[in-house]
Design a protein around this motif. Structure first.
Motif, PDB file in Angstrom:
ATOM      1  N   ARG A  53       0.831  -1.206   0.000  1.00 43.32           N
ATOM      2  CA  ARG A  53       0.000   0.000   0.000  1.00 43.32           C
ATOM      3  C   ARG A  53       0.863   1.252   0.000  1.00 43.32           C
ATOM      4  O   ARG A  53       1.875   1.310   0.674  1.00 43.32           O
ATOM      5  CB  ARG A  53      -0.908   0.005   1.221  1.00 43.32           C
ATOM      6  CG  ARG A  53      -1.949  -1.080   1.168  1.00 43.32           C
ATOM      7  CD  ARG A  53      -2.810  -1.059   2.392  1.00 43.32           C
ATOM      8  NE  ARG A  53      -3.083   0.328   2.779  1.00 43.32           N
ATOM      9  CZ  ARG A  53      -4.279   0.793   3.081  1.00 43.32           C
ATOM     10  NH1 ARG A  53      -5.306  -0.004   3.071  1.00 43.32           N
ATOM     11  NH2 ARG A  53      -4.452   2.043   3.421  1.00 43.32           N
ATOM     12  N   THR A  54       0.437   2.225  -0.768  1.00 42.16           N
ATOM     13  CA  THR A  54       1.099   3.524  -0.772  1.00 42.16           C
ATOM     14  C   THR A  54       0.109   4.552  -0.281  1.00 42.16           C
ATOM     15  O   THR A  54      -1.070   4.274  -0.079  1.00 42.16           O
ATOM     16  CB  THR A  54       1.568   3.906  -2.194  1.00 42.16           C
ATOM     17  OG1 THR A  54       0.430   3.948  -3.053  1.00 42.16           O
ATOM     18  CG2 THR A  54       2.595   2.920  -2.703  1.00 42.16           C
ATOM     19  N   ARG A  55       0.597   5.770  -0.134  1.00 44.40           N
ATOM     20  CA  ARG A  55      -0.297   6.828   0.322  1.00 44.40           C
ATOM     21  C   ARG A  55      -1.253   7.220  -0.796  1.00 44.40           C
ATOM     22  O   ARG A  55      -1.021   6.940  -1.971  1.00 44.40           O
ATOM     23  CB  ARG A  55       0.515   8.060   0.723  1.00 44.40           C
ATOM     24  CG  ARG A  55       1.365   7.810   1.915  1.00 44.40           C
ATOM     25  CD  ARG A  55       2.021   9.013   2.484  1.00 44.40           C
ATOM     26  NE  ARG A  55       2.400  10.042   1.536  1.00 44.40           N
ATOM     27  CZ  ARG A  55       2.847  11.234   1.912  1.00 44.40           C
ATOM     28  NH1 ARG A  55       2.952  11.521   3.173  1.00 44.40           N
ATOM     29  NH2 ARG A  55       3.197  12.130   1.024  1.00 44.40           N
ATOM     30  N   ASN A  56      -2.278   7.909  -0.420  1.00 47.05           N
ATOM     31  CA  ASN A  56      -3.251   8.432  -1.364  1.00 47.05           C
ATOM     32  C   ASN A  56      -2.523   9.364  -2.342  1.00 47.05           C
ATOM     33  O   ASN A  56      -1.783  10.252  -1.918  1.00 47.05           O
ATOM     34  CB  ASN A  56      -4.329   9.192  -0.586  1.00 47.05           C
ATOM     35  CG  ASN A  56      -5.397   9.774  -1.466  1.00 47.05           C
ATOM     36  OD1 ASN A  56      -5.129  10.251  -2.562  1.00 47.05           O
ATOM     37  ND2 ASN A  56      -6.612   9.742  -0.969  1.00 47.05           N
ATOM     38  N   GLN A  58      -3.537  11.900  -3.957  1.00 40.67           N
ATOM     39  CA  GLN A  58      -3.845  13.306  -3.696  1.00 40.67           C
ATOM     40  C   GLN A  58      -2.996  13.834  -2.545  1.00 40.67           C
ATOM     41  O   GLN A  58      -2.511  14.961  -2.585  1.00 40.67           O
ATOM     42  CB  GLN A  58      -5.342  13.496  -3.379  1.00 40.67           C
ATOM     43  CG  GLN A  58      -5.734  14.951  -3.169  1.00 40.67           C
ATOM     44  CD  GLN A  58      -5.426  15.818  -4.387  1.00 40.67           C
ATOM     45  OE1 GLN A  58      -5.711  15.448  -5.513  1.00 40.67           O
ATOM     46  NE2 GLN A  58      -4.834  16.985  -4.156  1.00 40.67           N
ATOM     47  N   ARG A  59      -2.790  13.005  -1.544  1.00 36.96           N
ATOM     48  CA  ARG A  59      -1.946  13.406  -0.415  1.00 36.96           C
ATOM     49  C   ARG A  59      -0.512  13.629  -0.900  1.00 36.96           C
ATOM     50  O   ARG A  59       0.154  14.581  -0.484  1.00 36.96           O
ATOM     51  CB  ARG A  59      -1.977  12.329   0.665  1.00 36.96           C
ATOM     52  CG  ARG A  59      -1.177  12.686   1.892  1.00 36.96           C
ATOM     53  CD  ARG A  59      -1.331  11.630   2.958  1.00 36.96           C
ATOM     54  NE  ARG A  59      -0.463  11.923   4.080  1.00 36.96           N
ATOM     55  CZ  ARG A  59      -0.155  11.069   5.013  1.00 36.96           C
ATOM     56  NH1 ARG A  59      -0.657   9.844   4.991  1.00 36.96           N
ATOM     57  NH2 ARG A  59       0.650  11.390   5.992  1.00 36.96           N
ATOM     58  N   ASP A  60      -0.028  12.765  -1.789  1.00 35.22           N
ATOM     59  CA  ASP A  60       1.310  12.954  -2.362  1.00 35.22           C
ATOM     60  C   ASP A  60       1.385  14.257  -3.149  1.00 35.22           C
ATOM     61  O   ASP A  60       2.364  14.997  -3.043  1.00 35.22           O
ATOM     62  CB  ASP A  60       1.676  11.779  -3.266  1.00 35.22           C
ATOM     63  CG  ASP A  60       1.972  10.510  -2.488  1.00 35.22           C
ATOM     64  OD1 ASP A  60       2.232  10.594  -1.267  1.00 35.22           O
ATOM     65  OD2 ASP A  60       1.940   9.427  -3.099  1.00 35.22           O
ATOM     66  N   ASP A  62      -0.464  16.922  -2.725  1.00 36.75           N
ATOM     67  CA  ASP A  62      -0.520  18.029  -1.762  1.00 36.75           C
ATOM     68  C   ASP A  62       0.836  18.230  -1.084  1.00 36.75           C
ATOM     69  O   ASP A  62       1.285  19.366  -0.908  1.00 36.75           O
ATOM     70  CB  ASP A  62      -1.597  17.772  -0.700  1.00 36.75           C
ATOM     71  CG  ASP A  62      -3.004  17.801  -1.273  1.00 36.75           C
ATOM     72  OD1 ASP A  62      -3.187  18.297  -2.412  1.00 36.75           O
ATOM     73  OD2 ASP A  62      -3.933  17.320  -0.577  1.00 36.75           O
ATOM     74  N   THR A  63       1.495  17.136  -0.717  1.00 39.09           N
ATOM     75  CA  THR A  63       2.814  17.221  -0.095  1.00 39.09           C
ATOM     76  C   THR A  63       3.819  17.835  -1.062  1.00 39.09           C
ATOM     77  O   THR A  63       4.603  18.708  -0.691  1.00 39.09           O
ATOM     78  CB  THR A  63       3.294  15.826   0.345  1.00 39.09           C
ATOM     79  OG1 THR A  63       2.356  15.298   1.280  1.00 39.09           O
ATOM     80  CG2 THR A  63       4.670  15.879   0.978  1.00 39.09           C
TER      81      THR A  63
END
Length: 173
Positions: A53-56, A58-60, A62-63
């Protein structure tokens, strides 16, 4: 040859890996199957068939956008510092140039005192130093502007790289 026998040696030669079934059982385990299960759990967690699993995304994004914003803000701050120093230096340079011109004119018209010649020499050296510093500040401004142009591409470049790695990774695949 592998301690597990010729079949294991052939598999290692072909794939570079020793299958989990050929691992010797752990002393506290009852069977090689149980040992294999423990090793899989240690390598892949309790459910070996789950995806990594990786992060969302959209979160990437945004970061990355926040990181790019901090980078651009820092470069803008540097640019402002360089511009502020350059503007202040130009004002002092113009003042020294004017004083040197008036001192030289006074020296040529024999209206100057005994210290005017040394004053002109000091003003000339100051003008040379200012010119060198202005050139260094201009080079810094050009460099920071190039960095600002590259920083404007930062989120786009990371999105392009991230788009190529969007496929989920499966253990053992």
């Amino acid at each position: 040859m592998s301690p597990a026998g010729p079949a294991a040696s052939a598999r290692v030669a072909r794939t570079g890996f020793l299958p989990l079934a050929f691992l010797p059982s752990l002393p506290h385990m009852n069977s090689p199957a149980k040992s294999k299960e423990v090793v899989q759990m240690a390598l892949f967690g309790t459910r070996a068939a789950t995806f990594f699993r990786t992060r969302n995304p959209q979160r990437d994004r945004d970061t990355d956008a926040a990181r790019a914003g901090r980078l651009r803000a820092f470069l803008d701050e540097l640019h402002g510092e360089i511009k502020h120093e350059r503007d202040g230096l130009r004002g002092r340079y113009e003042s020294v140039t004017a004083r040197a011109a008036f001192s030289q004119q006074a020296l040529e018209q024999d209206e100057a005192g005994p210290k005017t010649a040394s004053s002109i020499d000091q003003l000339t050296q100051t003008m040379i130093d200012y010119t060198r510093r202005l050139a260094a500040l201009e080079a810094q401004a050009v460099f920071v502007n190039e960095l600002r142009e590259r920083a404007a591409l930062f989120p786009q470049q990371t999105e392009e790289v991230g788009a190529g790695a969007a496929d989920p990774v499966r253990p053992g695949a």
